[in-house]
Design a protein around this motif. Structure first.
Motif, PDB file in Angstrom:
ATOM      1  N   ALA A 411      16.685  36.069   7.652  1.00 49.90           N
ATOM      2  CA  ALA A 411      15.765  37.133   8.050  1.00 49.90           C
ATOM      3  C   ALA A 411      14.737  36.666   9.073  1.00 49.90           C
ATOM      4  CB  ALA A 411      15.040  37.679   6.814  1.00 49.90           C
ATOM      5  N   GLY A 412      14.762  35.389   9.448  1.00 49.63           N
ATOM      6  CA  GLY A 412      13.804  34.875  10.419  1.00 49.63           C
ATOM      7  C   GLY A 412      14.347  34.924  11.832  1.00 49.63           C
ATOM      8  N   ASN A 413      13.599  34.294  12.726  1.00 51.22           N
ATOM      9  CA  ASN A 413      14.018  34.227  14.120  1.00 51.22           C
ATOM     10  C   ASN A 413      14.904  33.003  14.356  1.00 51.22           C
ATOM     11  OD1 ASN A 413      12.506  36.499  14.832  1.00 51.22           O
ATOM     12  ND2 ASN A 413      10.671  35.280  15.188  1.00 51.22           N
ATOM     13  N   GLY A 414      15.853  33.138  15.276  1.00 54.63           N
ATOM     14  CA  GLY A 414      16.685  32.002  15.621  1.00 54.63           C
ATOM     15  C   GLY A 414      17.718  31.686  14.559  1.00 54.63           C
ATOM     16  N   SER A 415      18.119  30.431  14.518  1.00 50.84           N
ATOM     17  CA  SER A 415      19.162  29.977  13.601  1.00 50.84           C
ATOM     18  C   SER A 415      18.552  29.103  12.501  1.00 50.84           C
ATOM     19  CB  SER A 415      20.201  29.174  14.380  1.00 50.84           C
ATOM     20  OG  SER A 415      21.174  28.627  13.521  1.00 50.84           O
ATOM     21  N   PRO A 416      19.007  29.236  11.259  1.00 53.10           N
ATOM     22  CA  PRO A 416      18.454  28.447  10.136  1.00 53.10           C
ATOM     23  C   PRO A 416      19.060  27.043  10.090  1.00 53.10           C
ATOM     24  CG  PRO A 416      20.139  29.899   9.309  1.00 53.10           C
ATOM     25  CD  PRO A 416      20.015  30.203  10.791  1.00 53.10           C
ATOM     26  N   ASP A 417      18.823  26.255  11.126  1.00 54.04           N
ATOM     27  CA  ASP A 417      19.485  24.954  11.251  1.00 54.04           C
ATOM     28  C   ASP A 417      19.075  23.979  10.145  1.00 54.04           C
ATOM     29  OD1 ASP A 417      20.667  25.526  14.028  1.00 54.04           O
ATOM     30  OD2 ASP A 417      18.532  25.910  14.305  1.00 54.04           O
ATOM     31  N   ARG A 418      17.810  24.058   9.722  1.00 54.04           N
ATOM     32  CA  ARG A 418      17.347  23.171   8.651  1.00 54.04           C
ATOM     33  C   ARG A 418      18.056  23.508   7.340  1.00 54.04           C
ATOM     34  NH1 ARG A 418      12.297  21.022  10.658  1.00 54.04           N
ATOM     35  NH2 ARG A 418      11.656  22.205  12.500  1.00 54.04           N
ATOM     36  N   VAL A 419      18.157  24.812   7.051  1.00 51.81           N
ATOM     37  CA  VAL A 419      18.829  25.228   5.817  1.00 51.81           C
ATOM     38  C   VAL A 419      20.301  24.845   5.859  1.00 51.81           C
ATOM     39  CG1 VAL A 419      19.465  27.185   4.366  1.00 51.81           C
ATOM     40  CG2 VAL A 419      17.199  27.092   5.386  1.00 51.81           C
ATOM     41  N   ASP A 420      20.938  25.006   7.005  1.00 48.74           N
ATOM     42  CA  ASP A 420      22.348  24.629   7.122  1.00 48.74           C
ATOM     43  C   ASP A 420      22.541  23.149   6.784  1.00 48.74           C
ATOM     44  OD1 ASP A 420      23.135  27.145   7.840  1.00 48.74           O
ATOM     45  OD2 ASP A 420      23.147  26.758   9.988  1.00 48.74           O
ATOM     46  N   ALA A 421      21.681  22.309   7.338  1.00 49.21           N
ATOM     47  CA  ALA A 421      21.788  20.876   7.048  1.00 49.21           C
ATOM     48  C   ALA A 421      21.519  20.599   5.569  1.00 49.21           C
ATOM     49  CB  ALA A 421      20.817  20.091   7.922  1.00 49.21           C
ATOM     50  N   LEU A 422      20.532  21.283   5.009  1.00 47.58           N
ATOM     51  CA  LEU A 422      20.245  21.123   3.576  1.00 47.58           C
ATOM     52  C   LEU A 422      21.461  21.473   2.734  1.00 47.58           C
ATOM     53  CD1 LEU A 422      18.252  21.012   1.045  1.00 47.58           C
ATOM     54  CD2 LEU A 422      18.019  23.484   1.424  1.00 47.58           C
ATOM     55  N   VAL A 423      22.075  22.606   3.043  1.00 47.76           N
ATOM     56  CA  VAL A 423      23.238  23.064   2.267  1.00 47.76           C
ATOM     57  C   VAL A 423      24.363  22.035   2.337  1.00 47.76           C
ATOM     58  CG1 VAL A 423      25.072  24.796   2.206  1.00 47.76           C
ATOM     59  CG2 VAL A 423      22.680  25.511   2.403  1.00 47.76           C
ATOM     60  N   TRP A 424      24.629  21.486   3.529  1.00 49.63           N
ATOM     61  CA  TRP A 424      25.678  20.470   3.646  1.00 49.63           C
ATOM     62  C   TRP A 424      25.336  19.222   2.838  1.00 49.63           C
ATOM     63  CZ3 TRP A 424      30.044  22.250   4.765  1.00 49.63           C
ATOM     64  CH2 TRP A 424      30.266  23.176   5.792  1.00 49.63           C
ATOM     65  N   ALA A 425      24.061  18.820   2.837  1.00 50.21           N
ATOM     66  CA  ALA A 425      23.654  17.617   2.107  1.00 50.21           C
ATOM     67  C   ALA A 425      23.863  17.785   0.608  1.00 50.21           C
ATOM     68  CB  ALA A 425      22.192  17.284   2.406  1.00 50.21           C
ATOM     69  N   VAL A 426      23.372  18.893   0.063  1.00 52.66           N
ATOM     70  CA  VAL A 426      23.489  19.115  -1.377  1.00 52.66           C
ATOM     71  C   VAL A 426      24.934  19.363  -1.774  1.00 52.66           C
ATOM     72  CG1 VAL A 426      22.744  20.571  -3.309  1.00 52.66           C
ATOM     73  CG2 VAL A 426      21.112  19.968  -1.505  1.00 52.66           C
ATOM     74  N   THR A 427      25.674  20.039  -0.930  1.00 56.84           N
ATOM     75  CA  THR A 427      27.092  20.273  -1.211  1.00 56.84           C
ATOM     76  C   THR A 427      27.843  18.950  -1.322  1.00 56.84           C
ATOM     77  OG1 THR A 427      27.050  22.426  -0.107  1.00 56.84           O
ATOM     78  CG2 THR A 427      29.203  21.365  -0.368  1.00 56.84           C
ATOM     79  N   GLU A 428      27.606  18.044  -0.405  1.00 54.81           N
ATOM     80  CA  GLU A 428      28.276  16.747  -0.429  1.00 54.81           C
ATOM     81  C   GLU A 428      27.909  15.945  -1.670  1.00 54.81           C
ATOM     82  OE1 GLU A 428      30.304  13.201   0.385  1.00 54.81           O
ATOM     83  OE2 GLU A 428      30.607  15.237   1.144  1.00 54.81           O
ATOM     84  N   LEU A 429      26.654  15.991  -2.074  1.00 48.32           N
ATOM     85  CA  LEU A 429      26.189  15.187  -3.202  1.00 48.32           C
ATOM     86  C   LEU A 429      26.535  15.793  -4.557  1.00 48.32           C
ATOM     87  CD1 LEU A 429      22.615  14.240  -1.921  1.00 48.32           C
ATOM     88  CD2 LEU A 429      24.615  12.727  -2.031  1.00 48.32           C
ATOM     89  N   MET A 430      26.506  17.126  -4.646  1.00 40.70           N
ATOM     90  CA  MET A 430      26.553  17.780  -5.959  1.00 40.70           C
ATOM     91  C   MET A 430      27.787  18.653  -6.188  1.00 40.70           C
ATOM     92  SD  MET A 430      23.499  17.123  -7.560  1.00 40.70           S
ATOM     93  CE  MET A 430      22.817  18.521  -8.453  1.00 40.70           C
ATOM     94  N   ILE A 431      28.433  19.106  -5.142  1.00 35.21           N
ATOM     95  CA  ILE A 431      29.490  20.104  -5.317  1.00 35.21           C
ATOM     96  C   ILE A 431      30.855  19.577  -4.909  1.00 35.21           C
ATOM     97  CG2 ILE A 431      30.276  22.410  -4.636  1.00 35.21           C
ATOM     98  CD1 ILE A 431      27.322  23.165  -4.225  1.00 35.21           C
ATOM     99  N   GLN A 432      30.977  19.016  -3.713  1.00 38.00           N
ATOM    100  CA  GLN A 432      32.289  18.584  -3.212  1.00 38.00           C
ATOM    101  C   GLN A 432      32.465  17.072  -3.199  1.00 38.00           C
ATOM    102  OE1 GLN A 432      32.908  20.396   0.617  1.00 38.00           O
ATOM    103  NE2 GLN A 432      32.960  22.474  -0.197  1.00 38.00           N
ATOM    104  N   GLY A 433      31.403  16.337  -2.961  1.00 34.78           N
ATOM    105  CA  GLY A 433      31.532  14.892  -2.793  1.00 34.78           C
ATOM    106  C   GLY A 433      31.573  14.135  -4.096  1.00 34.78           C
ATOM    107  N   GLY A 434      30.483  14.185  -4.845  1.00 32.84           N
ATOM    108  CA  GLY A 434      30.425  13.521  -6.133  1.00 32.84           C
ATOM    109  C   GLY A 434      30.078  12.055  -6.053  1.00 32.84           C
ATOM    110  N   PRO A 435      30.169  11.354  -7.202  1.00 36.58           N
ATOM    111  CA  PRO A 435      29.754   9.942  -7.286  1.00 36.58           C
ATOM    112  C   PRO A 435      30.567   9.043  -6.372  1.00 36.58           C
ATOM    113  CG  PRO A 435      29.996  10.903  -9.467  1.00 36.58           C
ATOM    114  CD  PRO A 435      30.580  11.881  -8.500  1.00 36.58           C
ATOM    115  N   PRO A 436      29.966   7.928  -5.925  1.00 36.87           N
ATOM    116  CA  PRO A 436      30.678   6.992  -5.060  1.00 36.87           C
ATOM    117  C   PRO A 436      31.713   6.199  -5.841  1.00 36.87           C
ATOM    118  CG  PRO A 436      28.544   6.100  -5.657  1.00 36.87           C
ATOM    119  CD  PRO A 436      28.600   7.486  -6.223  1.00 36.87           C
ATOM    120  N   VAL A 437      32.748   5.762  -5.145  1.00 33.48           N
ATOM    121  CA  VAL A 437      33.767   4.925  -5.772  1.00 33.48           C
ATOM    122  C   VAL A 437      33.228   3.534  -6.035  1.00 33.48           C
ATOM    123  CG1 VAL A 437      36.063   3.925  -5.463  1.00 33.48           C
ATOM    124  CG2 VAL A 437      35.602   6.252  -4.673  1.00 33.48           C
TER     125      VAL A 437
END
Length: 445
Positions: A411-437
């Motif tokens: 709902a803001g101006n421009g592109s939510p680039d910070r939120v996009d990066a946040l979503v990728w970070a949390v997704t990698e750590l908590m949803i798709q990536g998981g613990p390190p080998v």
């Protein structure tokens, strides 16, 4: 010409008025704030306990706070007692109290006439006036320092950005107990934080407010033009320039109150740390920002107990590809990240190419967005609702974007680039990536 009117007088009126004053009066006039003050800088009438001055950057809040302290501690003559004898000066850190509230260009020392100017006792962190009044300096980052002392007045600066705002405010209230009617002034740029809203809602609080332009006569001309061109019409501009208390966008995936509850001052020992990138494929002033967010996670046997922390928002605007690539590698080295993840739907191979030019051995993972931004963000927002993601440090610009991100889009101006990066970070750590080998190793440049 009465009080408060000089600030609004035409130049010719001001000249006539000053030319008619005796020399002694002219010498004293710069220290008679009531003649120069803007309306929002003068204390409202009434039997209030808290006066909150909300204003944009450079609106004259600090000067108003310093002059109010003077009005409380000074008597008619330099050695006469004023209404207050023990004052608390509270800022986010001791250095900010000293450098802004005490010695700043609009601080207490600069505003005080020579015969009433207080002495600075550095070892005791306090000001002492010729009439014996004392102002003690306190850091909101150490709320326990306010346990014990007692005061009859207090000046609180930039409360809305304190990391321990509620604790420090509560401790101050217990100590504000001397005299017939102890009072306090809060000078702050507004942010939608619980403690400030609580103060504003109190029946014993009065409020004045003004935008940055209200104090334009004392600001560089190109400053106002630059910040208005860059931030005018944005949520950040309304808050930082117009001094507005912004509420959350209705239906947003994240709410300010939720984020305040998830704030932490302590970083654990992480099992994984990633730097997530939402790359900008163009550069220059009109280009989208390159979202860069650092996050870490502590894993547990039960995935429901995994806990992530957003560590830093290092987003860059207008940087060249090499510029944001260098920033990403710097963040990875600074925080000991085990991986850089980047969305490559637009940048393609360019993202990896730029990163490897800066660090050939960077552990890198390309991410391809198959769903829309909102669909990707909703599972991450659900983790926040479960209390499984915390925020560390100042993430205000990221949080502003988050509170404008709805299931229907940004709902803001421009592109939510910070939120996009946040979503990728949390997704990698908590949803798709998981613990390190294997155990996490520090990324080397």
């Amino acid at each position: 010409m009465g009080a408060v009117s000089l600030a609004c007088a035409a130049p010719e009126e001001l000249t006539r008025f000053l030319d008619g004053l005796p020399e002694k009066v002219l010498a004293a006039l710069p220290y008679m704030f009531e003649f120069w003050a803007l309306e929002h800088q003068m204390p409202p009438d009434g039997n209030w306990r808290s006066w909150v001055i909300l204003g944009g950057r450079g609106a004259g809040k600090t000067r108003a706070g310093a002059e109010w302290v003077r009005s409380m501690v000074e008597g008619d003559m330099p050695l006469d007692e004023g209404r207050a004898r023990r004052v608390a000066l509270v800022g986010e850190t001791f250095d900010q109290v000293r450098d802004v509230m005490v010695f700043g260009d609009s601080g207490i020392i600069a505003c005080s006439p020579p015969d009433r100017r207080p002495d600075w006792q550095a070892t005791r962190r306090r000001l002492v006036w010729p009439n014996g009044a004392i102002a003690e300096c306190h850091s909101a980052s150490s709320p326990e320092g306010l346990r014990g002392p007692q005061f009859d007045a207090a000046w609180v600066d930039e409360l809305a950005k304190w990391h321990k705002a509620q604790e420090a405010w509560d401790m101050l209230q217990f100590g504000l107990r001397l005299g017939d009617h102890p009072q306090q002034v809060v000078t702050t740029t507004p942010r939608n934080v619980h403690v400030l809203k609580q103060i504003l809602d109190a029946s014993s609080t009065v409020t004045t407010s003004a935008p940055t332009e209200a104090n334009a006569a004392y600001l560089a001309e190109n400053f106002l033009e630059e910040v208005r061109n860059r931030y005018g019409g944005t949520r950040l501009g309304r808050q930082e320039l117009d001094g507005e208390m912004l509420e959350d966008v209705e239906g947003a995936l994240w709410q300010s109150a939720m984020l305040e509850e998830l704030r932490t001052d302590v970083l654990p020992t992480f099992d994984r740390i990633v730097v997530a990138v939402d790359p900008a494929v163009t550069s220059g002033k009109s280009a989208d920002a390159c979202g860069i967010v650092v996050a870490g996670v502590v894993y547990a046997e039960n995935p429901r107990d995994w806990q992530a922390t957003v560590i830093e928002d290092a987003t860059l605007r207008g940087a060249s590809p090499r510029g944001w690539a260098r920033q990403v590698i710097d963040m990875a080295e600074k925080h000991g990240a085990d991986r850089v993840v980047a969305e490559v739907n637009q940048g393609g191979d360019l993202v990896e190419e730029m990163l490897r030019q800066e660090s050939a051995m960077v552990p890198y993972k390309a991410l391809h967005a198959k769903n829309g931004k909102s669909a990707r963000a909703e599972p991450v927002a659900a983790l926040y609702e479960q209390g499984r993601v915390q925020h560390f440090g100042d993430l205000s610009e990221l949080e502003d974007e988050m509170c404008q991100f709805t299931p229907g889009g940004f709902a803001g101006n421009g592109s939510p680039d910070r939120v996009d990066a946040l979503v990728w970070a949390v997704t990698e750590l908590m949803i798709q990536g998981g613990p390190p080998v294997q155990p996490r190793m520090r990324l080397m440049g």
